[in-house]
Design an enzyme around this catalytic site. Sequence first.
Site, PDB file in Angstrom:
ATOM      1  N   HIS A 141       1.018 -11.604   2.350  1.00  0.00           N
ATOM      2  CA  HIS A 141       0.000 -10.908   1.557  1.00  0.00           C
ATOM      3  C   HIS A 141      -0.530 -11.771   0.416  1.00  0.00           C
ATOM      4  O   HIS A 141      -1.740 -11.863   0.205  1.00  0.00           O
ATOM      5  CB  HIS A 141       0.570  -9.607   1.000  1.00  0.00           C
ATOM      6  CG  HIS A 141      -0.471  -8.627   0.600  1.00  0.00           C
ATOM      7  ND1 HIS A 141      -0.285  -7.260   0.657  1.00  0.00           N
ATOM      8  CD2 HIS A 141      -1.731  -8.783   0.131  1.00  0.00           C
ATOM      9  CE1 HIS A 141      -1.375  -6.636   0.241  1.00  0.00           C
ATOM     10  NE2 HIS A 141      -2.275  -7.551  -0.092  1.00  0.00           N
ATOM     11  N   TYR A 144       0.826  -1.204   0.000  1.00  0.00           N
ATOM     12  CA  TYR A 144       0.000   0.000   0.000  1.00  0.00           C
ATOM     13  C   TYR A 144       0.867   1.264   0.000  1.00  0.00           C
ATOM     14  O   TYR A 144       0.363   2.357  -0.275  1.00  0.00           O
ATOM     15  CB  TYR A 144      -0.923   0.049   1.213  1.00  0.00           C
ATOM     16  CG  TYR A 144      -1.923  -1.064   1.329  1.00  0.00           C
ATOM     17  CD1 TYR A 144      -2.141  -1.983   0.302  1.00  0.00           C
ATOM     18  CD2 TYR A 144      -2.660  -1.224   2.505  1.00  0.00           C
ATOM     19  CE1 TYR A 144      -3.052  -3.013   0.431  1.00  0.00           C
ATOM     20  CE2 TYR A 144      -3.576  -2.246   2.642  1.00  0.00           C
ATOM     21  CZ  TYR A 144      -3.765  -3.141   1.610  1.00  0.00           C
ATOM     22  OH  TYR A 144      -4.674  -4.168   1.763  1.00  0.00           O
TER      23      TYR A 144
END
Length: 250
Positions: free
Chosen positions: A92, A36
């Site tokens: 992730h 992010y």
Amino acid sequence: MDLPPVGLGTMGIDESDVVAAAVDAGYRHVDTAQIYDNEAVVGRGLAAADREDLLVATKLWTDSLAADEVRAGTERSLDRLGLDAVDLLYVHRPRGGYDPATTLPALERVRDAGLTDHLGLSNFTLDQLRTAADYVDIAAHQVEFHPFFRSKSLLEHARRHGYPLVAYSPLAGGRVFEDPTIRAVAEAHDTTPAAVAIAWVTSHDPVVTIPKASSREHLAANLAAADLELTDDEVARIEAIEREEELFPE
């Protein structure tokens, strides 16, 4: 893990004031990730928060998953967040340097060193989950889950093994605002399609969710949506929507 029904997803948030406002509004679960590119932003937003009452999660990206990169990658995230440890550390995606036989034991060593309390997985298939369970206790599994896309097999695995399923994109990128079934249920409750979607997602035990919001109004509304009680019929009507739309395919 005992996660609150609604937490804050931070993908796309680039202002620390939003994170601080979420904590002030009552959010106790804040989720970010290396990819992010906002861990430092999230860290600044959390700087004044009481860590005893707050669960912070981040995710290692694929370039931090080789066994000899796991600890260094974790430490980089902690440095950006300004924390000594995170409560929940995810893989992730099982790609790049990921190898269950080496990555997951390396994550166990990171946990043993006190850099995280719990280890989670994100975007794993059922077969990948089964393999991972041979190496690590799964504390949570984060997946795409909304009225237009959900995996019953992943939900069942979470139920069978006693960990929460953390739903991202519960509003399906805004698509819930256009669906006639969701709009009708919202009108019946004098609320918004967003609230209905969040309530529907969290009606599936043990699913919690992490919608993103930026304004104080939407932050408060998302948090309150977990208290909206849909009828069994309404849940079933939304379940029956004939539309499969995965926003973030592997």
